[in-house]
Design a protein around this motif. Sequence first.
Motif, PDB file in Angstrom:
ATOM      1  N   PHE A   7       8.348 -12.533  15.151  1.00 34.45           N
ATOM      2  CA  PHE A   7       7.199 -11.441  14.558  1.00 34.45           C
ATOM      3  C   PHE A   7       7.196 -10.978  13.378  1.00 34.45           C
ATOM      4  CE2 PHE A   7       9.425 -10.114  19.412  1.00 34.45           C
ATOM      5  CZ  PHE A   7       8.128 -10.330  19.950  1.00 34.45           C
ATOM      6  N   ASN A   8       5.777 -10.716  13.073  1.00 33.73           N
ATOM      7  CA  ASN A   8       5.844 -10.422  11.854  1.00 33.73           C
ATOM      8  C   ASN A   8       5.985  -8.720  12.007  1.00 33.73           C
ATOM      9  OD1 ASN A   8       4.010 -10.357   8.865  1.00 33.73           O
ATOM     10  ND2 ASN A   8       3.846  -8.590   9.846  1.00 33.73           N
ATOM     11  N   ILE A   9       7.185  -8.006  11.241  1.00 33.84           N
ATOM     12  CA  ILE A   9       7.810  -7.058  11.304  1.00 33.84           C
ATOM     13  C   ILE A   9       6.929  -5.778  10.313  1.00 33.84           C
ATOM     14  CG2 ILE A   9       9.426  -5.225  11.533  1.00 33.84           C
ATOM     15  CD1 ILE A   9      11.269  -7.709  12.460  1.00 33.84           C
ATOM     16  N   GLU A  10       6.136  -4.975  10.812  1.00 31.51           N
ATOM     17  CA  GLU A  10       5.637  -3.837  10.013  1.00 31.51           C
ATOM     18  C   GLU A  10       6.565  -2.782   9.878  1.00 31.51           C
ATOM     19  OE1 GLU A  10       2.559  -3.940   8.361  1.00 31.51           O
ATOM     20  OE2 GLU A  10       1.866  -6.107   9.219  1.00 31.51           O
ATOM     21  N   VAL A  11       6.632  -2.268   8.979  1.00 27.84           N
ATOM     22  CA  VAL A  11       7.610  -0.819   8.914  1.00 27.84           C
ATOM     23  C   VAL A  11       6.692   0.284   8.263  1.00 27.84           C
ATOM     24  CG1 VAL A  11       9.777  -1.774   9.153  1.00 27.84           C
ATOM     25  CG2 VAL A  11       8.724  -1.553   6.716  1.00 27.84           C
ATOM     26  N   ALA A  12       7.372   1.578   8.448  1.00 24.33           N
ATOM     27  CA  ALA A  12       6.424   2.637   7.986  1.00 24.33           C
ATOM     28  C   ALA A  12       6.896   2.991   6.353  1.00 24.33           C
ATOM     29  CB  ALA A  12       6.783   3.982   8.787  1.00 24.33           C
ATOM     30  N   ALA A  13       5.880   3.354   5.519  1.00 23.19           N
ATOM     31  CA  ALA A  13       6.540   3.824   4.336  1.00 23.19           C
ATOM     32  C   ALA A  13       5.638   5.241   3.986  1.00 23.19           C
ATOM     33  CB  ALA A  13       5.659   2.775   3.084  1.00 23.19           C
ATOM     34  N   TYR A  14       6.218   5.957   3.123  1.00 24.79           N
ATOM     35  CA  TYR A  14       6.105   7.387   2.894  1.00 24.79           C
ATOM     36  C   TYR A  14       6.010   7.678   1.559  1.00 24.79           C
ATOM     37  CZ  TYR A  14       7.511   7.962   7.912  1.00 24.79           C
ATOM     38  OH  TYR A  14       7.569   7.713   9.210  1.00 24.79           O
ATOM     39  N   PRO A  15       4.693   7.611   0.857  1.00 20.94           N
ATOM     40  CA  PRO A  15       4.300   7.625  -0.444  1.00 20.94           C
ATOM     41  C   PRO A  15       4.528   9.256  -1.062  1.00 20.94           C
ATOM     42  CG  PRO A  15       2.652   6.578   0.479  1.00 20.94           C
ATOM     43  CD  PRO A  15       3.337   6.958   1.641  1.00 20.94           C
ATOM     44  N   GLU A  16       4.461  10.173   0.236  1.00 22.93           N
ATOM     45  CA  GLU A  16       4.620  11.253  -0.097  1.00 22.93           C
ATOM     46  C   GLU A  16       6.090  11.812   0.287  1.00 22.93           C
ATOM     47  OE1 GLU A  16       0.137  13.431  -0.440  1.00 22.93           O
ATOM     48  OE2 GLU A  16       1.204  13.174   1.329  1.00 22.93           O
ATOM     49  N   PHE A  17       6.974  10.897   0.779  1.00 22.45           N
ATOM     50  CA  PHE A  17       8.406  11.014   1.184  1.00 22.45           C
ATOM     51  C   PHE A  17       8.368  11.570   2.609  1.00 22.45           C
ATOM     52  CE2 PHE A  17       8.300  11.353  -3.345  1.00 22.45           C
ATOM     53  CZ  PHE A  17       8.852  10.058  -3.660  1.00 22.45           C
ATOM     54  N   HIS A  18       9.495  11.053   3.399  1.00 22.07           N
ATOM     55  CA  HIS A  18       9.419  11.438   4.783  1.00 22.07           C
ATOM     56  C   HIS A  18       9.923  12.727   4.791  1.00 22.07           C
ATOM     57  CE1 HIS A  18      11.072  11.283   8.892  1.00 22.07           C
ATOM     58  NE2 HIS A  18      10.557  10.267   9.111  1.00 22.07           N
ATOM     59  N   TYR A  76      -0.731   8.397   6.177  1.00 16.97           N
ATOM     60  CA  TYR A  76      -1.897   8.706   5.425  1.00 16.97           C
ATOM     61  C   TYR A  76      -1.523   9.418   4.386  1.00 16.97           C
ATOM     62  CZ  TYR A  76      -2.293  13.096   8.226  1.00 16.97           C
ATOM     63  OH  TYR A  76      -2.136  14.456   8.687  1.00 16.97           O
ATOM     64  N   PHE A  77      -2.363   9.777   3.605  1.00 19.22           N
ATOM     65  CA  PHE A  77      -2.217  10.513   2.324  1.00 19.22           C
ATOM     66  C   PHE A  77      -3.798  10.744   1.838  1.00 19.22           C
ATOM     67  CE2 PHE A  77      -1.688   6.265   1.004  1.00 19.22           C
ATOM     68  CZ  PHE A  77      -2.510   6.050  -0.118  1.00 19.22           C
ATOM     69  N   PHE A  78      -3.882  11.813   0.697  1.00 15.31           N
ATOM     70  CA  PHE A  78      -5.363  12.155   0.167  1.00 15.31           C
ATOM     71  C   PHE A  78      -5.377  11.970  -1.146  1.00 15.31           C
ATOM     72  CE2 PHE A  78      -5.212  14.565   4.171  1.00 15.31           C
ATOM     73  CZ  PHE A  78      -6.108  13.662   4.953  1.00 15.31           C
ATOM     74  N   ASN A  79      -4.081  11.542  -2.091  1.00 18.22           N
ATOM     75  CA  ASN A  79      -3.995  11.363  -3.254  1.00 18.22           C
ATOM     76  C   ASN A  79      -3.522   9.969  -3.744  1.00 18.22           C
ATOM     77  OD1 ASN A  79      -3.359  11.662  -6.155  1.00 18.22           O
ATOM     78  ND2 ASN A  79      -1.970  13.345  -5.921  1.00 18.22           N
ATOM     79  N   PRO A  80      -4.257   9.451  -4.155  1.00 15.97           N
ATOM     80  CA  PRO A  80      -4.181   7.776  -4.491  1.00 15.97           C
ATOM     81  C   PRO A  80      -2.767   7.809  -5.288  1.00 15.97           C
ATOM     82  CG  PRO A  80      -6.494   8.141  -4.662  1.00 15.97           C
ATOM     83  CD  PRO A  80      -5.636   9.665  -4.551  1.00 15.97           C
ATOM     84  N   ASP A  81      -2.745   8.788  -6.237  1.00 18.40           N
ATOM     85  CA  ASP A  81      -1.629   8.588  -6.981  1.00 18.40           C
ATOM     86  C   ASP A  81      -0.218   8.770  -6.594  1.00 18.40           C
ATOM     87  OD1 ASP A  81      -3.181   8.394  -9.457  1.00 18.40           O
ATOM     88  OD2 ASP A  81      -3.256  10.797  -9.755  1.00 18.40           O
ATOM     89  N   SER A  82      -0.352   9.336  -5.202  1.00 20.95           N
ATOM     90  CA  SER A  82       1.140   9.079  -4.662  1.00 20.95           C
ATOM     91  C   SER A  82       1.379   7.670  -4.185  1.00 20.95           C
ATOM     92  CB  SER A  82       1.031  10.074  -3.414  1.00 20.95           C
ATOM     93  OG  SER A  82       0.155   9.682  -2.539  1.00 20.95           O
ATOM     94  N   TYR A  83       0.487   7.074  -3.782  1.00 19.10           N
ATOM     95  CA  TYR A  83       0.680   5.880  -3.489  1.00 19.10           C
ATOM     96  C   TYR A  83       0.961   4.962  -4.567  1.00 19.10           C
ATOM     97  CZ  TYR A  83      -0.521   0.791  -2.000  1.00 19.10           C
ATOM     98  OH  TYR A  83      -0.334  -0.556  -1.705  1.00 19.10           O
ATOM     99  N   PHE A  84       0.185   4.924  -5.756  1.00 23.64           N
ATOM    100  CA  PHE A  84       0.539   4.131  -6.861  1.00 23.64           C
ATOM    101  C   PHE A  84       2.022   4.414  -7.537  1.00 23.64           C
ATOM    102  CE2 PHE A  84      -4.299   5.048  -7.740  1.00 23.64           C
ATOM    103  CZ  PHE A  84      -4.572   3.823  -6.947  1.00 23.64           C
ATOM    104  N   TYR A  85       2.474   5.717  -7.396  1.00 23.74           N
ATOM    105  CA  TYR A  85       3.733   6.094  -7.921  1.00 23.74           C
ATOM    106  C   TYR A  85       4.757   5.413  -7.160  1.00 23.74           C
ATOM    107  CZ  TYR A  85       7.620   8.728  -9.716  1.00 23.74           C
ATOM    108  OH  TYR A  85       9.046   8.937 -10.205  1.00 23.74           O
ATOM    109  N   PHE A  86       4.604   5.396  -5.725  1.00 20.92           N
ATOM    110  CA  PHE A  86       5.329   5.030  -4.643  1.00 20.92           C
ATOM    111  C   PHE A  86       5.669   3.342  -5.066  1.00 20.92           C
ATOM    112  CE2 PHE A  86       6.434   3.263  -0.369  1.00 20.92           C
ATOM    113  CZ  PHE A  86       7.596   3.676  -0.404  1.00 20.92           C
ATOM    114  N   ILE A  87       4.583   2.626  -5.616  1.00 14.17           N
ATOM    115  CA  ILE A  87       4.383   1.216  -5.514  1.00 14.17           C
ATOM    116  C   ILE A  87       5.498   0.965  -6.710  1.00 14.17           C
ATOM    117  CG2 ILE A  87       3.346  -0.795  -5.943  1.00 14.17           C
ATOM    118  CD1 ILE A  87       3.261   0.317  -2.941  1.00 14.17           C
TER     119      ILE A  87
END
Length: 289
Positions: free
Chosen positions: A134-145, A173-184
């Motif tokens: 299996f290709n295993i996908e997991v969850a990520a939380y840009p704004e934190f769990h 899901y999120f509505f602020n792209p910066d949260s994703y960019f910072y997470f990465i």
Amino acid sequence: MESQKQFKRRFSFEFFPPKTDQGKDKLQVVRDRLAGVNPDFFSVTFGAGGSTRDRTVETVLNLHKQGISTAPHLSCVGGTRESVAELLDLYKANGINRIVALRGDLPSGMGASGELRYANELVEFIREHSGDTFNIEVAAYPEFHPQARNAEDDLKNFARKVQAGANSAITQYFFNPDSYFYFIDRLEKMNVTIPVVPGIMPIVNFSSLVRFSDMCGADIPRWIRKQLEAYGDDTDSIRKFGEEVITDMCQKLLDAGVPGLHFYTLNQAEPSINIWQYLGISEREKIAF
């Protein structure tokens, strides 16, 4: 963001297993509509504590047989190693090659989490039992769990899932792209470089969005919340505004080099399809790196 630009883009849609025959008929219509844009895969959710197990399996196998790869969500909460292994064997026998591995939520009143407590333990067990099937996908939380003690712990928890054998991730899901960019950026500093695909929630109903967001810890920016409040029961205006906001956010993400988009459809086709068409994803894929 440089680490994400190396990965081939993929696009996917998420469903939940319907409860009724009417819901099954509706999902078939939605599936056919979304299949028309040729996504890389569909995914199907798994209820708290495995409460939708049988319906999830039925939905996954039915969708998968219709020609587009379908990935079941698999939760460890409330389950045993034996029950997880049983599902893995069933999916393998039916040609399923992608799993979304999650810790999952405890149903109200359930006190025990099961033999596997965390998502990294589930990922590790899948690898031990099924190897590289299996290709295993997991969850990520840009704004934190929402249950994370702090941001640092949440990042370390994500890294553990990757170390256990996860191939890629889908974000809340999120509505602020910066949260994703910072997470990465934080992940890159930890040398964690798997594809992290943004999860996208179309905006179609304000009260439902607030309820979902409060539960999962997704922040609705004040300017979006205030504008949606101003529309009241004007569903057409909410829909139009939502499409504009989400399309603009997706464009920013794609321009920055994200490795795809994953749409939370809530078993509706048009909101996601409209955003897809505004973005011109089919045309974009022809020149995707």
